[in-house]
Design an enzyme around this catalytic site. Structure first.
Site, PDB file in Angstrom:
ATOM      1  N   ASP A 296      41.709  34.899  35.243  1.00  0.00           N
ATOM      2  CA  ASP A 296      40.115  34.776  35.467  1.00  0.00           C
ATOM      3  C   ASP A 296      39.911  34.092  36.874  1.00  0.00           C
ATOM      4  O   ASP A 296      40.588  32.929  37.059  1.00  0.00           O
ATOM      5  CB  ASP A 296      39.522  34.022  34.346  1.00  0.00           C
ATOM      6  CG  ASP A 296      38.143  33.958  34.623  1.00  0.00           C
ATOM      7  OD1 ASP A 296      37.287  34.956  34.370  1.00  0.00           O
ATOM      8  OD2 ASP A 296      37.569  32.747  34.878  1.00  0.00           O
TER       9      ASP A 296
ATOM     10  N   GLU B  74      42.181  38.572  38.739  1.00  0.00           N
ATOM     11  CA  GLU B  74      40.721  39.014  39.007  1.00  0.00           C
ATOM     12  C   GLU B  74      40.745  38.863  40.512  1.00  0.00           C
ATOM     13  O   GLU B  74      40.149  37.718  40.831  1.00  0.00           O
ATOM     14  CB  GLU B  74      39.834  38.282  38.211  1.00  0.00           C
ATOM     15  CG  GLU B  74      38.318  38.657  38.316  1.00  0.00           C
ATOM     16  CD  GLU B  74      37.316  37.934  37.709  1.00  0.00           C
ATOM     17  OE1 GLU B  74      36.158  38.368  37.696  1.00  0.00           O
ATOM     18  OE2 GLU B  74      37.389  36.532  37.735  1.00  0.00           O
TER      19      GLU B  74
END
Ligand code: BGC
Ligand code: CA
Length: 600
Positions: free
Chosen positions: A252, A314
């Site tokens: 993330d 990401e």
């Protein structure tokens, strides 16, 4: 607003929304487990198929809160995912990525983690997790977890301790600063940095007389990656899950681990975003070079494990070439699959720009594998972004064909395969995502793309839950848009996805062939060939315009052998005859996948 945050990790919210977000042995055993007849597909790593599994995989993102509720509390959970594994196997997915299911105060619905080595009781237990991994393994489905390394919850024991005093052992786990004296003697933040979720990125804590930095909510304090203890602690958390058999991680907000050591002000770009904050560059808060050292060490760590564990990132970056360092360039020693969000998360169905993008991905990444993504839990669904309000279903088939026939690893988000719509709340009192509360009405938050998976018509919750009160409402269109109804309809979008995935697995050109662009000056129709090592060729032609188009392909000029086109899949179904002669007529938003044969 995309341009204002081009180097931000935060997701790109288009369409007028602010870019906001915007057992290891089990794995190793998969190719040889007794009784598991290996399929001729991506997961079988043999001499004939030397690529690691992830190069050809279809990865399916699960937002656990909204996938399947097994205990009637209106919230999805791990046992719910286990119950639906047969569905995922039939769809043909190779791996699931589960958004955070760790203990969390749920301020950012799991992206604020208070314990990295457990399961939130809302979602189940560690035993449920182990059961899920084992059951998924039986179906040849790998399990990937979401790892949030940029920040923890402010309720994490580390932060609670860090916030107690400047002298506490964990104080330096986070990013603190004394700030500047204000005109009235008060303390002001050290610089102009704003949180992606609204307001100053600095929060004052009287107990320590300092500010801490938070790129996201103030309940998500950023970790201090300049402290080597942070790296050790987070790698240990990753090992905890690797030892339990996870196949890897989706990292993330990975581009934001480091901030400028001098805390320089970000240059203002002019204007204000949907949260009312000045629009700033992200020069000093995103994509700092220091992050690559961490990623290389992380890659070395996961490579110690058997079974081709994978790191997915990401990685919102402005240009295709900017993805290259995330792979480790020519060394290929960083992420295997940084997400390529550049075009897929856009909103323009444009043959020229998709072509250009696929060419860039094939030529600017040192032969690394692109990971294409059209949908996720942070962005308006592709159905609504690319749809024109008239041809949405045909357009969704084009998106699926592009995703699943390109030379790329493919990422699907739950519901994308059935054409689930974005169901954005219409009243602020219904909003659950905090950015929709603070940003209303300009930013309505991400609830719309997080509504429960629509399974069937057995109850008003679309089979997601037995509880009439689900955490987000089930949109009324579940009566027609659901897995059960679409499974029964051979022409459905779901079955289009199933057929594409099955073809991608069984056909060697689609599975692993190179790409040859065809008809390259055509601005309306994107056409490419996939060619395997023996010359076996598949043609994909996608009419991205609302008008019928006629194309003439010169296969020999492109070095392709074969003279006869044989339709394998088309949308609309059967519009294009099985044996095709040139010129080829494609209906509005038609999609055509054909074999190029030497003989008819
Ligand atoms: C996630 C978002 C989350 C943010 C902060 C993003 O990468 O996809 O859902 O709000 O990180 O953790
Ligand atoms: Ca539940």
């Amino acid at each position: 607003m995309h341009t204002t945050r081009t180097r931000s990790t935060a997701s790109l919210r288009k369409l007028g929304r602010t870019l906001l977000y915007v057992g290891s042995c089990l794995l190793a055993g998969w190719t040889c487990a007794a009784g598991d007849a290996p399929r001729s597909d991506a997961r079988v790593h043999t001499a004939a198929n030397p690529d690691p599994w992830w190069k050809h995989a279809v990865i399916y993102e699960i937002y656990p809160r909204s996938f399947q509720d097994s205990n009637g509390d209106g919230i999805g959970d791990l046992n719910g995912i286990t119950q639906r594994l047969d569905y995922l196997q039939a769809l043909g997915v190779d791996a699931i990525w589960i958004a955070p299911m760790y203990p969390s105060p749920q301020v950012d619905f799991g992206y604020d983690i208070s314990d990295y080595q457990n399961v939130d009781p809302q979602y189940g237990s560690l035993a449920d997790f182990d059961h899920l991994v084992a059951q998924a393994g039986k179906r040849h489905i790998r399990v990937l977890l979401d790892m949030v390394l940029n920040h923890t919850s402010d309720q994490h024991p580390w932060f609670l301790e860090a916030a107690r005093s400047r002298d506490s052992a964990r104080h330096d786990f986070y990013c603190w600063n004394d700030g500047k004296p204000g005109p009235a003697g008060q303390r002001l933040p050290p610089n102009n940095w704003v949180s992606l979720f609204g307001g100053s990125a600095w929060q004052y804590l009287p107990a320590v007389g300092q500010f801490y930095y938070h790129m996201f909510y103030r309940q998500q304090p950023d970790l201090n990656w300049r402290n080597p203890q942070v790296e050790r602690a987070m790698f240990a958390a990753m090992r905890f899950w690797l030892d339990r058999g996870v196949a890897g991680f989706r990292l993330d907000a990975i581009t934001t681990l480091f901030e400028d050591a001098k805390l320089r002000d970000e240059p203002a770009l002019g204007g204000r975003n949907a949260q009312g904050d000045p629009i700033l560059s992200d020069l000093y808060t995103n994509n700092l070079p220091e992050v690559h050292g961490v990623i290389r060490r992380m890659r070395a760590m996961i490579d110690e494990y058997p079974g081709e564990r994978v790191l997915i990132g990401e990685t919102y970056v402005p240009k295709t070439a900017d993805l290259d360092p995330w792979y480790g360039g020519a060394l290929h020693n960083e992420l295997q699959l940084p997400m390529d969000t550049l075009v897929g998360l856009g909103s323009k169905l444009d043959a020229s720009s998709f072509r250009q993008h696929l060419i860039e991905a094939a030529t600017q990444l040192h032969d690394s594998r692109p990971l294409l993504v059209f949908d996720n839990h942070d962005n308006i669904r592709s159905w609504d972004r690319f749809g024109d309000g008239v041809h949405n279903d045909a357009i969704a088939r084009i998106v699926a064909a592009l995703l699943l026939t390109s030379r790329a690893t493919a990422l699907l988000y739950q519901g994308e395969e059935i054409g689930q719509r974005t169901a954005t709340p219409t009243r602020v009192e219904d909003v659950r995502d905090p950015i929709g509360i603070t940003g209303w009405p300009k930013e309505k938050g991400r609830d719309g793309e997080r509504t429960p998976m629509q399974w069937d018509t057995s109850n008003a919750q679309a089979g997601f839950s037995t509880n009439p009160k689900t955490w987000l409402p089930v949109p009324p269109d579940y009566r027609t848009v659901n897995v059960q109804t679409e499974s029964a309809d051979p022409q459905s979008l779901l079955n289009w996805h199933r057929r594409l995935i099955a073809l991608r697995r069984s056909n060697s050109a689609l599975h692993s062939g190179r790409t040859v662009m065809l008809d390259q000056t055509n601005a309306r129709v994107l056409t490419y060939a996939r060619v395997d090592a023996h010359g076996g060729t598949i043609i994909v032609s996608l009419n991205m315009s609302p008008r019928p188009q006629t194309i003439t392909l010169d296969a020999p000029a492109a070095g392709l052998s074969g003279t006869h086109y044989r339709t394998l899949l088309s949308s609309p179904e059967a519009i294009i005859a099985a044996a095709v002669s040139q010129p080829i007529a494609l209906p509005a938003f038609g999609a055509w996948v054909a074999a190029l044969d030497s003989r008819q």
